[in-house]
Design a protein around this motif. Structure first.
Motif, PDB file in Angstrom:
ATOM      1  N   LEU A 136      30.296  78.605   7.442  1.00  0.00           N
ATOM      2  CA  LEU A 136      30.226  78.953   8.863  1.00  0.00           C
ATOM      3  C   LEU A 136      31.113  78.033   9.690  1.00  0.00           C
ATOM      4  CD1 LEU A 136      28.926  80.675  11.112  1.00  0.00           C
ATOM      5  CD2 LEU A 136      27.076  78.991  11.201  1.00  0.00           C
ATOM      6  N   LEU A 137      31.165  76.757   9.331  1.00  0.00           N
ATOM      7  CA  LEU A 137      32.012  75.811  10.058  1.00  0.00           C
ATOM      8  C   LEU A 137      33.477  76.222  10.013  1.00  0.00           C
ATOM      9  CD1 LEU A 137      30.496  72.352   9.002  1.00  0.00           C
ATOM     10  CD2 LEU A 137      30.244  73.521  11.199  1.00  0.00           C
ATOM     11  N   HIS A 142      37.743  80.153  13.148  1.00  0.00           N
ATOM     12  CA  HIS A 142      38.857  80.973  12.670  1.00  0.00           C
ATOM     13  C   HIS A 142      38.783  82.385  13.266  1.00  0.00           C
ATOM     14  CE1 HIS A 142      41.912  82.465   9.814  1.00  0.00           C
ATOM     15  NE2 HIS A 142      41.192  83.578   9.823  1.00  0.00           N
ATOM     16  N   ILE A 143      37.639  83.041  13.155  1.00  0.00           N
ATOM     17  CA  ILE A 143      37.538  84.419  13.645  1.00  0.00           C
ATOM     18  C   ILE A 143      37.599  84.450  15.168  1.00  0.00           C
ATOM     19  CG2 ILE A 143      35.010  84.450  13.758  1.00  0.00           C
ATOM     20  CD1 ILE A 143      37.331  87.312  12.597  1.00  0.00           C
ATOM     21  N   ILE A 331      30.851  76.041  17.860  1.00  0.00           N
ATOM     22  CA  ILE A 331      31.555  75.313  16.813  1.00  0.00           C
ATOM     23  C   ILE A 331      33.043  75.339  17.143  1.00  0.00           C
ATOM     24  CG2 ILE A 331      32.128  75.216  14.361  1.00  0.00           C
ATOM     25  CD1 ILE A 331      29.486  76.510  13.728  1.00  0.00           C
ATOM     26  N   GLN A 332      33.573  74.201  17.512  1.00  0.00           N
ATOM     27  CA  GLN A 332      34.998  74.068  17.854  1.00  0.00           C
ATOM     28  C   GLN A 332      35.452  75.148  18.833  1.00  0.00           C
ATOM     29  OE1 GLN A 332      37.285  73.895  14.229  1.00  0.00           O
ATOM     30  NE2 GLN A 332      36.481  71.904  13.638  1.00  0.00           N
TER      31      GLN A 332
END
Length: 390
Positions: A136-137, A142-143, A331-332
């Protein structure tokens, strides 16, 4: 989740005082001198009363405990009742939407906020999940960046199975569909271990019918013609039309094949990307390591026989679950909603939801086997249709 990590300090005033004071100023517009005069009167009154109390105490050589207590209570009373003398006003107009939509979970689902106004649709990315945090990280940022490049309105929903039953991907997708925002008019049934790498892959609104992004001729592992797993885009009305996915598939595999049978029976054509030359090696990145996380391929009771047939008893309309909690996290830079879900199992219908005590030579369920003409999963030549993990 940090709601206002980069906002200016005025946002805290808006949260504390709210937009009520601002609305009052609009309803009763004061004159230019009124606030200043009102504040001066409050200052003078407070100083006068405080001074009188102190003078009275000093005149008494031996003030009693009662007088001391009375004086302290009087000071405390004036401190509490007199409004703040801070003349800096907070203009909440610029922050009212941010406070409303971020401070209350679920409120954002009721508002149709488009990050990209030219995209008239919004996609709910449904990720069935359990014990895949490292994946998941990598997947979430990315997506998120991939779809931002395409200017696609989207939101990630991580449907995390937290019960003690076997993993049920299809049921989690049903839950994600029901719990996703009403402003999302189509869903992406997305594996957490499959990352799109070719920029030509589009997550477009499936106008004509379900759109299989991870097509068999592009997926790094599965290549049989009826495969629709990995990444599939479906309009909400089409998902409801076929009653979602079957809830009988506990453990790994076959739920996508049964869903393909539902689409075919509903006369919904599955569309796939074309004119891509990247092939099975460069179109996607498969980040699942089956040596680290072995798939649950155990079969018990008569699971292997039942799950090879079309399910006409369960689906979106029969899903039973409990939403344990709902969390927001980032996340990011990729925002997402975490749905911690406990699924319920009808052990008479699917006793294989828990095989811990029934592995190997186990008694079969009392259910009769489906008709042979309802077979939806043929026995495939694994060497021909399967390849190693990408």
């Amino acid at each position: 989740m940090t709601l206002y990590g980069e906002d200016d300090p005025n946002i805290r005033k808006c949260i504390r005082h709210g937009p009520v004071a601002h609305s009052r100023r609009n309803v009763y517009p004061p004159s230019a001198n009124t606030p200043k005069i009102s504040n001066n009167i409050k200052h003078l009154s407070f100083v006068w009363e405080m001074g009188s109390t102190i003078v009275t105490m000093l005149r008494l050589r031996r003030p009693t405990t009662l007088l001391w207590g009375f004086g302290l209570c009087l000071l405390l009373l004036f401190y509490v009742t007199v409004p703040s003398t801070n003349t800096d006003q907070c203009d909440c107009r610029g922050h009212q939407r941010a406070v409303t939509s971020s401070a209350f979970i679920g409120q954002s689902q009721q508002e149709d906020i488009r990050s990209y106004p030219n995209d008239k649709h919004k996609m709910a990315i449904l990720i069935p999940f359990r014990d895949r945090f490292e994946e998941l990280l990598e997947f979430a940022p990315h997506i998120h960046n991939f779809l931002n490049t395409q200017h696609k309105n989207h939101h990630l929903y991580i449907i995390n199975q937290v019960d003690g039953l076997r993993f049920n991907r299809a049921s989690l997708l049903n839950v994600g569909f029901l719990e996703s925002g009403i402003d999302c008019d189509y869903v992406a049934m997305h594996d957490v271990d499959l990352l799109p790498m070719n920029a030509a892959l589009t997550y477009q609104y499936p106008h004509d019918g379900p759109y299989h992004v991870a097509a068999p001729h592009l997926h790094p592992r599965y290549h049989y013609p009826t495969f629709i797993g990995g990444i599939l885009l479906v309009k909400r009305e089409h998902f409801r039309k076929v009653d979602g996915l079957s809830n009988k598939y506990w453990g790994w595999g076959l739920e996508d094949d049964e869903f393909f049978a539902r689409l075919k029976e509903a006369k919904l054509e599955v569309f796939r990307p074309g004119n891509l030359t990247s092939g099975t090696k460069d179109t996607f990145k498969h980040i699942h390591d089956r040596r680290v996380r072995r798939r649950d391929m155990i079969k018990c009771y008569n699971q292997q026989e039942i799950t090879r047939h079309r399910d006409r008893q369960t689906g979106l309309s029969t899903i039973r679950y409990r939403l344990q909690s709902k969390k927001e996290m980032t996340i990011q830079g990729a925002p997402m909603t975490i749905l911690n879900v406990e699924l319920e199992c009808d052990r008479y219908v699917t006793p294989w939801c828990d095989c811990t005590e029934n592995i190997g030579n186990t008694p079969k369920s009392q259910q009769s086997s489906p008709k042979s003409d309802d077979v939806i999963v043929p026995r495939l030549n694994r060497k021909k249709h399967l390849s190693h993990d990408g």
